[in-house]
Design a protein around this motif. Structure first.
Motif, PDB file in Angstrom:
ATOM      1  N   LEU A   1       0.738  -1.339   0.001  1.00 35.44           N
ATOM      2  CA  LEU A   1       0.109  -0.038  -0.079  1.00 35.44           C
ATOM      3  C   LEU A   1       0.808   1.189   0.019  1.00 35.44           C
ATOM      4  N   ASN A   2       0.669   2.203  -0.915  1.00 32.73           N
ATOM      5  CA  ASN A   2       1.640   3.223  -1.174  1.00 32.73           C
ATOM      6  C   ASN A   2       0.810   4.617  -1.109  1.00 32.73           C
ATOM      7  N   GLY A   3       1.295   5.495  -0.292  1.00 36.65           N
ATOM      8  CA  GLY A   3       0.615   6.918  -0.256  1.00 36.65           C
ATOM      9  C   GLY A   3       1.641   7.976  -0.582  1.00 36.65           C
ATOM     10  N   GLN A   4       0.787   8.953  -1.220  1.00 36.27           N
ATOM     11  CA  GLN A   4       1.451  10.220  -1.697  1.00 36.27           C
ATOM     12  C   GLN A   4       0.636  11.403  -1.111  1.00 36.27           C
ATOM     13  N   LEU A   5       1.465  12.284  -0.366  1.00 32.43           N
ATOM     14  CA  LEU A   5       0.704  13.450  -0.127  1.00 32.43           C
ATOM     15  C   LEU A   5       1.716  14.708  -0.539  1.00 32.43           C
ATOM     16  N   GLY A   6       1.619  15.591  -1.396  1.00 36.91           N
ATOM     17  CA  GLY A   6       2.625  16.601  -1.852  1.00 36.91           C
ATOM     18  C   GLY A   6       1.863  17.738  -2.123  1.00 36.91           C
ATOM     19  N   LEU A   7       2.540  18.855  -2.712  1.00 34.79           N
ATOM     20  CA  LEU A   7       2.162  20.049  -2.778  1.00 34.79           C
ATOM     21  C   LEU A   7       2.826  20.639  -4.131  1.00 34.79           C
ATOM     22  N   TRP A   8       1.702  21.286  -4.953  1.00 38.70           N
ATOM     23  CA  TRP A   8       2.259  21.943  -6.361  1.00 38.70           C
ATOM     24  C   TRP A   8       2.201  23.335  -6.134  1.00 38.70           C
ATOM     25  N   SER A   9       3.296  24.041  -6.593  1.00 40.62           N
ATOM     26  CA  SER A   9       3.223  25.293  -6.892  1.00 40.62           C
ATOM     27  C   SER A   9       2.401  25.774  -7.982  1.00 40.62           C
ATOM     28  N   ALA A  10       1.499  26.670  -7.529  1.00 44.24           N
ATOM     29  CA  ALA A  10       0.390  27.083  -8.600  1.00 44.24           C
ATOM     30  C   ALA A  10       0.808  28.546  -9.239  1.00 44.24           C
ATOM     31  N   GLY A  11       2.070  28.925  -8.821  1.00 45.72           N
ATOM     32  CA  GLY A  11       2.359  30.015  -9.424  1.00 45.72           C
ATOM     33  C   GLY A  11       1.970  31.443  -8.051  1.00 45.72           C
ATOM     34  N   SER A  12       2.337  32.710  -8.516  1.00 42.32           N
ATOM     35  CA  SER A  12       2.083  33.728  -7.600  1.00 42.32           C
ATOM     36  C   SER A  12       1.462  34.735  -8.159  1.00 42.32           C
ATOM     37  N   SER A  13       0.831  35.611  -7.471  1.00 39.92           N
ATOM     38  CA  SER A  13       0.040  36.912  -7.902  1.00 39.92           C
ATOM     39  C   SER A  13       0.144  37.897  -6.800  1.00 39.92           C
ATOM     40  N   ALA A  14      -0.051  39.220  -7.414  1.00 41.92           N
ATOM     41  CA  ALA A  14       0.230  40.341  -6.576  1.00 41.92           C
ATOM     42  C   ALA A  14      -1.040  40.237  -5.125  1.00 41.92           C
ATOM     43  N   ASN A  15      -1.985  39.548  -5.699  1.00 39.51           N
ATOM     44  CA  ASN A  15      -3.074  39.605  -4.606  1.00 39.51           C
ATOM     45  C   ASN A  15      -3.077  38.312  -3.443  1.00 39.51           C
ATOM     46  N   THR A  16      -2.239  37.302  -4.145  1.00 37.43           N
ATOM     47  CA  THR A  16      -2.303  35.755  -3.313  1.00 37.43           C
ATOM     48  C   THR A  16      -1.154  35.479  -2.959  1.00 37.43           C
ATOM     49  N   GLY A  17      -0.171  36.024  -3.572  1.00 39.12           N
ATOM     50  CA  GLY A  17       1.282  35.453  -3.271  1.00 39.12           C
ATOM     51  C   GLY A  17       1.486  34.157  -4.032  1.00 39.12           C
ATOM     52  N   ASP A  18       2.272  33.399  -3.211  1.00 38.01           N
ATOM     53  CA  ASP A  18       2.446  31.923  -3.914  1.00 38.01           C
ATOM     54  C   ASP A  18       1.456  31.183  -3.322  1.00 38.01           C
ATOM     55  N   ARG A  19       0.675  30.368  -4.336  1.00 42.44           N
ATOM     56  CA  ARG A  19      -0.484  29.607  -4.122  1.00 42.44           C
ATOM     57  C   ARG A  19      -0.020  28.031  -4.505  1.00 42.44           C
ATOM     58  N   LEU A  20      -0.303  27.322  -3.304  1.00 42.79           N
ATOM     59  CA  LEU A  20      -0.103  26.098  -3.167  1.00 42.79           C
ATOM     60  C   LEU A  20      -1.486  25.149  -3.599  1.00 42.79           C
TER      61      LEU A  20
END
Length: 335
Positions: A264-283
């Protein structure tokens, strides 16, 4: 136990994996290689010590079955579409001594896409394009492991890997995409527990006596992968950003030379969805779970064949592709 401990130091270096496919540098590398942790990693009791080299050659097939969106809803691939990958892997491991191991993996991949393609953040992008094929070298991987503890029934090893962006990313021709587009570092901890058989009679009285006379082993693999930069395109289908990975595996030798396993294999990760002036770095969160049954036949003390399948579960996932896959690997040790 030495056999098991040698296998322990090899688990990260065999096809995963996703095999899984197999090591825990998941999140980068070719399709199928990024999630098949248990494809080959187990069955360490079939490996023998006293050798200097391990050469592996394997093939794999992957069929994308669907994808999770950011809300955790699973959607199947579009009807009449095709999203397949075929992969060949050459692996070389060198054992400096009983503690240290170095490894190298070279994956080659062929993709077939029709009516759908890789989308951003682990999604599927439907289209009306005809069948297209493409491929080439995937992301090459350098590996290392150190066995730091050994007892009669237990062993522990630390491992690390460096994935190099030798594969291609071509958003305008998705079938040619074979890599993540970035370098990534990974590391983790691998433990094995191999209890000694407790019932030695030639005529077991019941199932429990028969079961306790089998050779069994249990593996736990925990790791973390971190991309060193971001890919040139969010459409990179084999990029997971930073990921926590876990593998549980049980193996049992039912009869001499034959071992079956279930992982049984599990994965938990985060993508960097880019940044903007309003939200900053969005994950964006990314996760999935995978079941990996396997069977292995030991041709001799130094060579064998392993067959494994991987099935991503259509539950408890987000921002990830799911697939079913099959892996066949031949391995041989040399002095």
């Amino acid at each position: 136990m030495k056999k098991a401990l040698l296998g322990l130091s090899l688990c990260f270096g065999l096809f995963l994996p996703n095999t899984a496919q197999a090591c825990l540098s998941c999140g980068c590398g070719g399709s199928g290689a990024s999630a098949d942790l248990g494809a080959i990693g187990g069955a360490s009791s079939l490996f023998s010590s006293g050798q200097r080299w391990l050469i592996q050659s394997g093939v794999a097939y992957r069929q994308v079955t669907g994808s999770f969106n950011e809300m955790g809803t699973w959607n199947p691939t579009p009807e009449d579409s095709l999203m397949q990958s075929y992969q060949g892997v050459l692996g070389v491991n060198y054992f400096l001594d009983q503690q240290w191991t170095l490894g190298l993996q070279l994956p080659f991949q062929l993709n077939g896409l029709q009516g759908a393609s890789w989308g951003s953040f682990g999604s599927i992008a439907p289209n009306d394009l005809p069948l297209q094929y493409g491929g080439g070298l995937g992301d090459m991987q350098l590996q290392g492991a150190y066995k730091f503890f050994e007892s009669m029934e237990t062993g522990w090893a630390a491992w690390s890997s460096l994935s190099l962006p030798t594969g291609r990313i071509e958003p305008e021709n998705a079938a040619q995409t074979t890599g993540s587009g970035v370098a990534a570092l990974a590391g983790g901890l691998l433990g094995v527990y191999k209890p000694a058989p407790r019932f030695q009679s030639a005529a077991p009285r019941d199932f429990w006596d028969w079961w306790t006379s089998r050779n069994t082993e249990y593996l736990l693999n925990l790791g973390y992968s971190h991309a060193l930069n971001t890919p040139p395109s969010q459409a990179s289908p084999f990029f997971q950003g930073q990921s926590l990975m876990a593998q549980l595996q049980a193996n049992v030798s039912l009869v001499p030379q034959w071992t079956v396993g279930l992982g049984l294999n599990g994965q938990l990760g985060l993508w960097s969805a880019g940044s903007s002036a309003n939200t900053g770095d969005r994950l964006q969160l990314s996760s999935r779970w995978r079941v990996v049954p396997s069977v292995q036949y030991e041709l001799s003390m130094t060579q064998g064949i392993r067959l494994a399948t991987g099935i991503d579960l259509p539950t408890l996932g987000s921002n990830s592709l799911t697939d079913v896959s099959a892996h066949l690997v031949y391995y041989q040790f040399f002095e």
